[in-house]
Design an enzyme around this catalytic site. Structure first.
Site, PDB file in Angstrom:
ATOM      1  N   LYS A  47      64.221  15.836 -27.891  1.00  0.00           N
ATOM      2  CA  LYS A  47      65.033  14.710 -27.497  1.00  0.00           C
ATOM      3  C   LYS A  47      64.185  13.447 -27.312  1.00  0.00           C
ATOM      4  O   LYS A  47      64.692  12.347 -27.261  1.00  0.00           O
ATOM      5  CB  LYS A  47      65.700  15.013 -26.140  1.00  0.00           C
ATOM      6  CG  LYS A  47      66.462  16.295 -26.095  1.00  0.00           C
ATOM      7  CD  LYS A  47      66.837  16.606 -24.615  1.00  0.00           C
ATOM      8  CE  LYS A  47      67.142  18.076 -24.510  1.00  0.00           C
ATOM      9  NZ  LYS A  47      67.191  18.510 -23.091  1.00  0.00           N
ATOM     10  N   GLU A 103      58.135  10.637 -33.892  1.00  0.00           N
ATOM     11  CA  GLU A 103      57.850  11.361 -32.648  1.00  0.00           C
ATOM     12  C   GLU A 103      57.615  10.389 -31.506  1.00  0.00           C
ATOM     13  O   GLU A 103      57.205   9.248 -31.718  1.00  0.00           O
ATOM     14  CB  GLU A 103      56.582  12.216 -32.827  1.00  0.00           C
ATOM     15  CG  GLU A 103      56.865  13.669 -33.183  1.00  0.00           C
ATOM     16  CD  GLU A 103      57.322  14.499 -31.971  1.00  0.00           C
ATOM     17  OE1 GLU A 103      57.832  13.928 -30.984  1.00  0.00           O
ATOM     18  OE2 GLU A 103      57.170  15.724 -32.027  1.00  0.00           O
ATOM     19  N   ASP A 104      57.850  10.867 -30.298  1.00  0.00           N
ATOM     20  CA  ASP A 104      57.540  10.070 -29.119  1.00  0.00           C
ATOM     21  C   ASP A 104      56.052  10.130 -28.805  1.00  0.00           C
ATOM     22  O   ASP A 104      55.410   9.121 -28.559  1.00  0.00           O
ATOM     23  CB  ASP A 104      58.362  10.538 -27.909  1.00  0.00           C
ATOM     24  CG  ASP A 104      58.330  12.062 -27.717  1.00  0.00           C
ATOM     25  OD1 ASP A 104      57.768  12.777 -28.561  1.00  0.00           O
ATOM     26  OD2 ASP A 104      58.880  12.533 -26.702  1.00  0.00           O
ATOM     27  N   ASP A 107      50.428  15.304 -28.604  1.00  0.00           N
ATOM     28  CA  ASP A 107      49.446  15.741 -27.612  1.00  0.00           C
ATOM     29  C   ASP A 107      48.434  16.646 -28.316  1.00  0.00           C
ATOM     30  O   ASP A 107      47.415  16.180 -28.828  1.00  0.00           O
ATOM     31  CB  ASP A 107      50.187  16.445 -26.470  1.00  0.00           C
ATOM     32  CG  ASP A 107      49.272  16.846 -25.331  1.00  0.00           C
ATOM     33  OD1 ASP A 107      48.062  16.548 -25.397  1.00  0.00           O
ATOM     34  OD2 ASP A 107      49.750  17.456 -24.363  1.00  0.00           O
ATOM     35  N   PHE A 156      49.659  12.470 -17.972  1.00  0.00           N
ATOM     36  CA  PHE A 156      51.053  12.798 -18.217  1.00  0.00           C
ATOM     37  C   PHE A 156      51.914  11.560 -18.031  1.00  0.00           C
ATOM     38  O   PHE A 156      51.912  10.935 -16.979  1.00  0.00           O
ATOM     39  CB  PHE A 156      51.535  13.918 -17.294  1.00  0.00           C
ATOM     40  CG  PHE A 156      52.802  14.536 -17.794  1.00  0.00           C
ATOM     41  CD1 PHE A 156      52.767  15.495 -18.798  1.00  0.00           C
ATOM     42  CD2 PHE A 156      54.036  14.130 -17.295  1.00  0.00           C
ATOM     43  CE1 PHE A 156      53.944  16.047 -19.298  1.00  0.00           C
ATOM     44  CE2 PHE A 156      55.213  14.680 -17.782  1.00  0.00           C
ATOM     45  CZ  PHE A 156      55.167  15.636 -18.779  1.00  0.00           C
ATOM     46  N   VAL A 157      52.629  11.175 -19.075  1.00  0.00           N
ATOM     47  CA  VAL A 157      53.427   9.953 -19.031  1.00  0.00           C
ATOM     48  C   VAL A 157      54.915  10.266 -19.157  1.00  0.00           C
ATOM     49  O   VAL A 157      55.306  11.281 -19.723  1.00  0.00           O
ATOM     50  CB  VAL A 157      53.001   8.971 -20.144  1.00  0.00           C
ATOM     51  CG1 VAL A 157      51.604   8.442 -19.889  1.00  0.00           C
ATOM     52  CG2 VAL A 157      53.089   9.627 -21.522  1.00  0.00           C
ATOM     53  N   ASP A 163      60.035  12.842 -20.839  1.00  0.00           N
ATOM     54  CA  ASP A 163      60.537  13.352 -19.577  1.00  0.00           C
ATOM     55  C   ASP A 163      59.487  14.102 -18.769  1.00  0.00           C
ATOM     56  O   ASP A 163      58.475  14.566 -19.298  1.00  0.00           O
ATOM     57  CB  ASP A 163      61.677  14.341 -19.845  1.00  0.00           C
ATOM     58  CG  ASP A 163      61.163  15.662 -20.444  1.00  0.00           C
ATOM     59  OD1 ASP A 163      60.531  15.612 -21.510  1.00  0.00           O
ATOM     60  OD2 ASP A 163      61.377  16.727 -19.831  1.00  0.00           O
ATOM     61  N   ARG A 169      63.690   9.942 -18.688  1.00  0.00           N
ATOM     62  CA  ARG A 169      63.754   9.560 -20.107  1.00  0.00           C
ATOM     63  C   ARG A 169      64.292   8.147 -20.299  1.00  0.00           C
ATOM     64  O   ARG A 169      63.992   7.491 -21.287  1.00  0.00           O
ATOM     65  CB  ARG A 169      64.659  10.533 -20.879  1.00  0.00           C
ATOM     66  CG  ARG A 169      64.094  11.933 -21.067  1.00  0.00           C
ATOM     67  CD  ARG A 169      64.915  12.660 -22.132  1.00  0.00           C
ATOM     68  NE  ARG A 169      64.758  14.101 -22.101  1.00  0.00           N
ATOM     69  CZ  ARG A 169      63.774  14.771 -22.721  1.00  0.00           C
ATOM     70  NH1 ARG A 169      62.877  14.109 -23.422  1.00  0.00           N
ATOM     71  NH2 ARG A 169      63.699  16.082 -22.643  1.00  0.00           N
TER      72      ARG A 169
HETATM   73  P1  IMP Z   1      52.058  19.048 -28.876  1.00  0.00           P
HETATM   74  O1  IMP Z   1      51.626  17.831 -29.664  1.00  0.00           O
HETATM   75  O2  IMP Z   1      52.425  20.218 -29.763  1.00  0.00           O
HETATM   76  O3  IMP Z   1      51.052  19.428 -27.831  1.00  0.00           O
HETATM   77  O4  IMP Z   1      53.386  18.758 -28.066  1.00  0.00           O
HETATM   78  C1  IMP Z   1      53.941  17.492 -27.983  1.00  0.00           C
HETATM   79  C2  IMP Z   1      55.167  17.549 -27.107  1.00  0.00           C
HETATM   80  O5  IMP Z   1      54.799  17.823 -25.731  1.00  0.00           O
HETATM   81  C3  IMP Z   1      55.876  16.215 -27.091  1.00  0.00           C
HETATM   82  O6  IMP Z   1      56.854  16.128 -28.090  1.00  0.00           O
HETATM   83  C4  IMP Z   1      56.423  16.138 -25.685  1.00  0.00           C
HETATM   84  O7  IMP Z   1      57.713  16.730 -25.616  1.00  0.00           O
HETATM   85  C5  IMP Z   1      55.475  16.962 -24.844  1.00  0.00           C
HETATM   86  N1  IMP Z   1      54.478  16.105 -24.144  1.00  0.00           N
HETATM   87  C6  IMP Z   1      53.154  16.042 -24.385  1.00  0.00           C
HETATM   88  N2  IMP Z   1      52.537  15.160 -23.561  1.00  0.00           N
HETATM   89  C7  IMP Z   1      53.529  14.648 -22.763  1.00  0.00           C
HETATM   90  C8  IMP Z   1      53.539  13.654 -21.702  1.00  0.00           C
HETATM   91  O8  IMP Z   1      52.525  13.065 -21.299  1.00  0.00           O
HETATM   92  N3  IMP Z   1      54.754  13.393 -21.137  1.00  0.00           N
HETATM   93  C9  IMP Z   1      55.908  14.016 -21.534  1.00  0.00           C
HETATM   94  N4  IMP Z   1      55.947  14.930 -22.526  1.00  0.00           N
HETATM   95  C10 IMP Z   1      54.767  15.252 -23.141  1.00  0.00           C
HETATM   96 MG    MG Z   2      59.353  17.168 -23.575  1.00  0.00          MG
END
Ligand code: IMP
Ligand code: MG
Length: 184
Positions: A47, A103-104, A107, A156-157, A163, A169
């Site tokens: 989302k 993507e938002d 990570d 963590f943002v 969220d 959100r």
């Molecule tokens: P990754 O890149 O597979 O580790 O996962 C990315 C997902 O983790 C994102 O789409 C977010 O939903 C969640 N995520 C990672 N860092 C944050 C953060 O700082 N705040 C909120 N959600 C996060």
């Molecule tokens: Mg999330």
């Protein structure tokens, strides 16, 4: 929602509404330039990417169609494992399409890396990635991200789609939470 609605939950504003808006305008013009003469299938990952999608596509001049996917990454706590389950699949046939994943935040990059190869197996003309935010660890994963809004520190943002426990959100900016919120 604004910062006054957050009481003491907000530690600081990392990226303001104005900064997001002007950076998205720059990204949109890069995208329009790169996709000149092509129709883009913009794919939002639910989302978190809802806000970025809505604001980015409205700045594009290229012909666009939009579709959405929801994926869930199995993992312990806040760490993703790279093992992904599709909760909602696309409604669009990708054959010959130019796909831009929006993507938002990236990570570890594991979710996106899985998603990109899944989409590439469906016969698209191209698959590229745009993200508003990128954390340092993502740079160490072998995944090409064509458009990055902001590289941020490993904190963590929340806000602008992101969220904590499904909350925050709808903040118009990106901020960091006060440690007491997540039990720190
Ligand atoms: P990754 O890149 O597979 O580790 O996962 C990315 C997902 O983790 C994102 O789409 C977010 O939903 C969640 N995520 C990672 N860092 C944050 C953060 O700082 N705040 C909120 N959600 C996060
Ligand atoms: Mg999330």
């Amino acid at each position: 929602m604004d910062s006054t609605d957050m009481g003491t939950d907000l530690s600081k504003i990392l990226i303001t509404e104005e900064q997001i808006d002007s950076r998205l305008a720059e990204m949109a013009s890069d995208i329009d330039r790169d996709y000149e003469g092509k129709e883009i299938l913009v794919l939002g990952v639910l989302k978190g990417a809802v806000m970025v999608m809505a604001d980015l596509v409205r700045k594009l001049h290229s012909p666009v169609t939009m579709d959405w996917m929801a994926v869930s990454s199995y993992g312990s706590g806040t760490k993703s494992s790279g093992v992904v389950r599709i909760l909602k699949d696309l409604e669009t046939d990708l054959q010959g399409r130019h796909v831009l994943i929006v993507e938002d935040i990236i990570d570890s990059g594991l979710t996106l890396s899985w998603l990109k190869s899944n989409l590439e197996s469906r016969g698209p003309a191209s698959v590229k990635i745009a993200t508003l935010l990128r954390k340092p660890e993502a740079a160490t994963v072998d995944i090409e991200v064509s458009y990055v809004g902001f590289d941020i520190p490993n904190e963590f943002v929340v806000g602008y789609g992101l969220d904590y426990d499904e909350k925050y959100r709808h903040l118009p900016f990106v901020g960091t939470l006060a440690p007491h919120v997540y039990g720190g």
